[in-house]
Scaffold this motif. Structure first.
Motif, PDB file in Angstrom:
ATOM      1  N   PRO A   1      79.621  47.820  42.398  1.00 33.34           N
ATOM      2  CA  PRO A   1      79.079  47.577  41.052  1.00 33.34           C
ATOM      3  C   PRO A   1      77.622  47.143  41.063  1.00 33.34           C
ATOM      4  CG  PRO A   1      81.257  46.601  41.276  1.00 33.34           C
ATOM      5  CD  PRO A   1      80.831  47.010  42.646  1.00 33.34           C
ATOM      6  N   ALA A   2      77.219  46.344  42.054  1.00 28.82           N
ATOM      7  CA  ALA A   2      75.825  45.912  42.129  1.00 28.82           C
ATOM      8  C   ALA A   2      74.904  47.084  42.440  1.00 28.82           C
ATOM      9  CB  ALA A   2      75.667  44.809  43.179  1.00 28.82           C
ATOM     10  N   VAL A   3      75.354  48.008  43.298  1.00 28.35           N
ATOM     11  CA  VAL A   3      74.573  49.216  43.567  1.00 28.35           C
ATOM     12  C   VAL A   3      74.388  50.007  42.275  1.00 28.35           C
ATOM     13  CG1 VAL A   3      74.669  51.479  44.704  1.00 28.35           C
ATOM     14  CG2 VAL A   3      75.149  49.400  46.012  1.00 28.35           C
ATOM     15  N   ALA A   4      75.458  50.134  41.487  1.00 27.34           N
ATOM     16  CA  ALA A   4      75.358  50.829  40.201  1.00 27.34           C
ATOM     17  C   ALA A   4      74.362  50.131  39.288  1.00 27.34           C
ATOM     18  CB  ALA A   4      76.734  50.899  39.536  1.00 27.34           C
TER      19      ALA A   4
ATOM     20  N   SER B   1      81.245  58.271  45.876  1.00 21.61           N
ATOM     21  CA  SER B   1      80.406  57.902  44.729  1.00 21.61           C
ATOM     22  C   SER B   1      79.442  56.783  45.099  1.00 21.61           C
ATOM     23  CB  SER B   1      81.286  57.484  43.552  1.00 21.61           C
ATOM     24  OG  SER B   1      82.030  58.588  43.085  1.00 21.61           O
ATOM     25  N   TRP B   2      79.881  55.876  45.924  1.00 22.84           N
ATOM     26  CA  TRP B   2      79.021  54.799  46.426  1.00 22.84           C
ATOM     27  C   TRP B   2      77.831  55.391  47.176  1.00 22.84           C
ATOM     28  CZ3 TRP B   2      80.933  51.324  50.988  1.00 22.84           C
ATOM     29  CH2 TRP B   2      80.016  50.281  51.220  1.00 22.84           C
ATOM     30  N   TYR B   3      78.105  56.323  48.104  1.00 23.12           N
ATOM     31  CA  TYR B   3      77.027  56.952  48.864  1.00 23.12           C
ATOM     32  C   TYR B   3      76.106  57.758  47.941  1.00 23.12           C
ATOM     33  CZ  TYR B   3      80.363  55.935  52.630  1.00 23.12           C
ATOM     34  OH  TYR B   3      81.245  55.315  53.487  1.00 23.12           O
ATOM     35  N   TYR B   4      76.698  58.397  46.951  1.00 29.91           N
ATOM     36  CA  TYR B   4      75.917  59.173  45.971  1.00 29.91           C
ATOM     37  C   TYR B   4      74.918  58.267  45.251  1.00 29.91           C
ATOM     38  CZ  TYR B   4      75.137  61.848  41.631  1.00 29.91           C
ATOM     39  OH  TYR B   4      74.566  62.485  40.552  1.00 29.91           O
ATOM     40  N   LEU B   5      75.356  57.096  44.818  1.00 30.23           N
ATOM     41  CA  LEU B   5      74.460  56.161  44.119  1.00 30.23           C
ATOM     42  C   LEU B   5      73.403  55.606  45.054  1.00 30.23           C
ATOM     43  CD1 LEU B   5      77.152  54.188  42.051  1.00 30.23           C
ATOM     44  CD2 LEU B   5      75.715  56.065  41.244  1.00 30.23           C
ATOM     45  N   MET B   6      73.800  55.237  46.266  1.00 26.65           N
ATOM     46  CA  MET B   6      72.836  54.642  47.200  1.00 26.65           C
ATOM     47  C   MET B   6      71.753  55.632  47.613  1.00 26.65           C
ATOM     48  SD  MET B   6      74.736  51.926  49.704  1.00 26.65           S
ATOM     49  CE  MET B   6      75.807  53.113  50.508  1.00 26.65           C
ATOM     50  N   ALA B   7      72.090  56.915  47.650  1.00 27.47           N
ATOM     51  CA  ALA B   7      71.104  57.922  48.044  1.00 27.47           C
ATOM     52  C   ALA B   7      69.936  57.988  47.074  1.00 27.47           C
ATOM     53  CB  ALA B   7      71.775  59.289  48.161  1.00 27.47           C
ATOM     54  N   ARG B   8      70.098  57.429  45.889  1.00 29.06           N
ATOM     55  CA  ARG B   8      69.059  57.449  44.860  1.00 29.06           C
ATOM     56  C   ARG B   8      68.256  56.151  44.810  1.00 29.06           C
ATOM     57  NH1 ARG B   8      72.591  61.045  44.341  1.00 29.06           N
ATOM     58  NH2 ARG B   8      72.318  62.902  43.034  1.00 29.06           N
ATOM     59  N   LEU B   9      68.485  55.263  45.790  1.00 32.14           N
ATOM     60  CA  LEU B   9      67.852  53.935  45.761  1.00 32.14           C
ATOM     61  C   LEU B   9      67.106  53.643  47.051  1.00 32.14           C
ATOM     62  CD1 LEU B   9      70.888  52.010  44.235  1.00 32.14           C
ATOM     63  CD2 LEU B   9      68.748  52.576  43.058  1.00 32.14           C
TER      64      LEU B   9
ATOM     65  N   SER C   1      65.151  50.155  49.342  1.00 31.54           N
ATOM     66  CA  SER C   1      65.163  48.695  49.478  1.00 31.54           C
ATOM     67  C   SER C   1      64.216  48.035  48.473  1.00 31.54           C
ATOM     68  CB  SER C   1      64.777  48.295  50.908  1.00 31.54           C
ATOM     69  OG  SER C   1      63.503  48.825  51.249  1.00 31.54           O
ATOM     70  N   ALA C   2      63.153  48.738  48.089  1.00 32.73           N
ATOM     71  CA  ALA C   2      62.239  48.192  47.078  1.00 32.73           C
ATOM     72  C   ALA C   2      62.938  48.059  45.727  1.00 32.73           C
ATOM     73  CB  ALA C   2      61.006  49.083  46.944  1.00 32.73           C
ATOM     74  N   ASP C   3      63.797  49.016  45.382  1.00 33.59           N
ATOM     75  CA  ASP C   3      64.570  48.922  44.134  1.00 33.59           C
ATOM     76  C   ASP C   3      65.472  47.695  44.157  1.00 33.59           C
ATOM     77  OD1 ASP C   3      63.526  51.411  43.224  1.00 33.59           O
ATOM     78  OD2 ASP C   3      65.068  52.490  44.355  1.00 33.59           O
ATOM     79  N   GLU C   4      66.101  47.457  45.302  1.00 38.74           N
ATOM     80  CA  GLU C   4      66.986  46.295  45.436  1.00 38.74           C
ATOM     81  C   GLU C   4      66.216  44.989  45.301  1.00 38.74           C
ATOM     82  OE1 GLU C   4      69.265  44.065  49.062  1.00 38.74           O
ATOM     83  OE2 GLU C   4      69.445  46.252  48.984  1.00 38.74           O
ATOM     84  N   ARG C   5      65.085  44.887  45.984  1.00 40.54           N
ATOM     85  CA  ARG C   5      64.289  43.653  45.921  1.00 40.54           C
ATOM     86  C   ARG C   5      63.806  43.385  44.500  1.00 40.54           C
ATOM     87  NH1 ARG C   5      62.200  45.784  50.758  1.00 40.54           N
ATOM     88  NH2 ARG C   5      60.318  46.512  49.663  1.00 40.54           N
ATOM     89  N   TYR C   6      63.384  44.429  43.803  1.00 40.15           N
ATOM     90  CA  TYR C   6      62.931  44.265  42.423  1.00 40.15           C
ATOM     91  C   TYR C   6      64.069  43.744  41.550  1.00 40.15           C
ATOM     92  CZ  TYR C   6      61.362  45.431  37.712  1.00 40.15           C
ATOM     93  OH  TYR C   6      61.027  45.366  36.383  1.00 40.15           O
ATOM     94  N   PHE C   7      65.259  44.308  41.711  1.00 41.26           N
ATOM     95  CA  PHE C   7      66.428  43.900  40.927  1.00 41.26           C
ATOM     96  C   PHE C   7      66.762  42.436  41.170  1.00 41.26           C
ATOM     97  CE2 PHE C   7      71.070  43.473  40.500  1.00 41.26           C
ATOM     98  CZ  PHE C   7      71.256  43.925  39.206  1.00 41.26           C
ATOM     99  N   GLU C   8      66.800  42.022  42.417  1.00 39.99           N
ATOM    100  CA  GLU C   8      67.142  40.631  42.739  1.00 39.99           C
ATOM    101  C   GLU C   8      66.101  39.661  42.200  1.00 39.99           C
ATOM    102  OE1 GLU C   8      69.662  41.358  46.882  1.00 39.99           O
ATOM    103  OE2 GLU C   8      67.544  40.780  46.972  1.00 39.99           O
ATOM    104  N   ARG C   9      64.828  40.011  42.327  1.00 39.57           N
ATOM    105  CA  ARG C   9      63.775  39.114  41.823  1.00 39.57           C
ATOM    106  C   ARG C   9      63.808  39.022  40.307  1.00 39.57           C
ATOM    107  NH1 ARG C   9      60.407  41.706  45.724  1.00 39.57           N
ATOM    108  NH2 ARG C   9      59.524  42.984  44.045  1.00 39.57           N
TER     109      ARG C   9
END
Length: 280
Positions: free
Chosen positions: A115-118, A148-156, A158-166
């Protein structure tokens, strides 16, 4: 301006208002109240997710209300401070942690981060996903499909993750590299339940309410009709988490384990014990 023309102009303006509000999204933690945030999220749910043609596949269901037996309580009391586990229980209305044990310890998440990846992808696309992407969000959350998890992650990235967390003031964990803490998911659920994510809150909540796995909900009262969450397992790692309303108060319970802690119903015993001790 003739009265009929004026009426049509006003009607067009009112119809356009939700779209204008959705396009002028306030930053996370802004002064928008809960009702305004929820209305915005529901407008997005209907006009982006449902309008795309993607659909949720299952119905949401209540807690099941089975007895929390003395044997289950014994397992809970025996393992409440087991070094192989970590948990967090949070009142999502007040923000207060009711219980914590190794809540900042990092665990291999199994399927927990789906869910967090989504949510990271929804943030990256500002809520504008394709029908295929929306449907894979559903597949990742309700039946926990790895494809589906791999499908979503392929579009992201680490910069997207860091931005989301911040942006949302979340603990610095590794969502994409699959290492999280109990506190991270308790905070993530708080952002979802209180509609503090700018994109996708209603979709994420509804998809997680249709999750087809989990043991904790079996021993919670059947009066709990709003409940959802995510589980994860991989090798020695077994985890469960729930968000729910009990007596009009929202809570989150997040439990991570390692070392082959849960070969039988230990997860259900721990989740039920945390609920009955701290939320009931």
């Amino acid at each position: 301006m003739p009265q009929e023309t004026r009426r049509r102009w006003l009607q067009r303006g009112l119809l356009a208002l939700p779209a204008a509000l959705a396009g002028c999204v306030a930053p996370a933690g802004s002064a928008l109240g809960f009702s305004a945030r929820k209305n915005r999220a529901q407008w997005e749910y209907h006009n982006r997710f449902l309008a795309s043609g993607a659909r949720l596949r299952f119905r949401s269901h209540s807690a099941h209300g089975r007895p929390f037996t003395s044997g289950m309580e014994y397992v809970y009391r025996t393992h409440k401070r087991d070094p192989r586990i970590g948990y967090a229980v949070k009142n999502l209305a007040t923000g207060r942690y009711l219980a914590e044990f190794q809540a900042d310890k990092l665990f291999v998440g199994g399927s927990m981060p789906k869910p967090a990846v989504a949510a990271v992808l929804l943030e990256k696309r500002r809520g504008h996903l394709t029908r295929e992407e929306f449907q894979n969000v559903v597949y990742a959350c309700d039946l926990s499909r790895n494809e589906s998890w791999y499908y979503l992650m392929a579009r992201l990235t680490s910069a997207d993750e860091r931005y989301f967390e911040r942006k949302y003031h979340l603990p610095d964990v590794q969502i994409l590299n699959n290492s999280q803490s109990p506190r991270f998911y308790a905070e993530f659920y708080e952002r979802c339940v209180n509609y503090r994510l700018d994109y996708g809150c209603e979709l994420l909540l509804e998809a997680m309410r249709r999750d087809q796995y989990g043991l904790g909900r079996w021993v919670m009262p059947a009066s709990i009709t709003y409940i959802g969450g995510k589980t994860g397992n991989y090798g020695e790692w077994d985890h469960e988490s729930l968000f729910f309303y009990h007596r009009n108060t929202p809570y989150a319970i997040v439990l991570y384990t390692r070392g082959g802690f849960a070969p039988r119903n230990e997860l259900g015993c721990m989740m039920g014990g945390l609920f009955w001790e701290y939320c009931a």
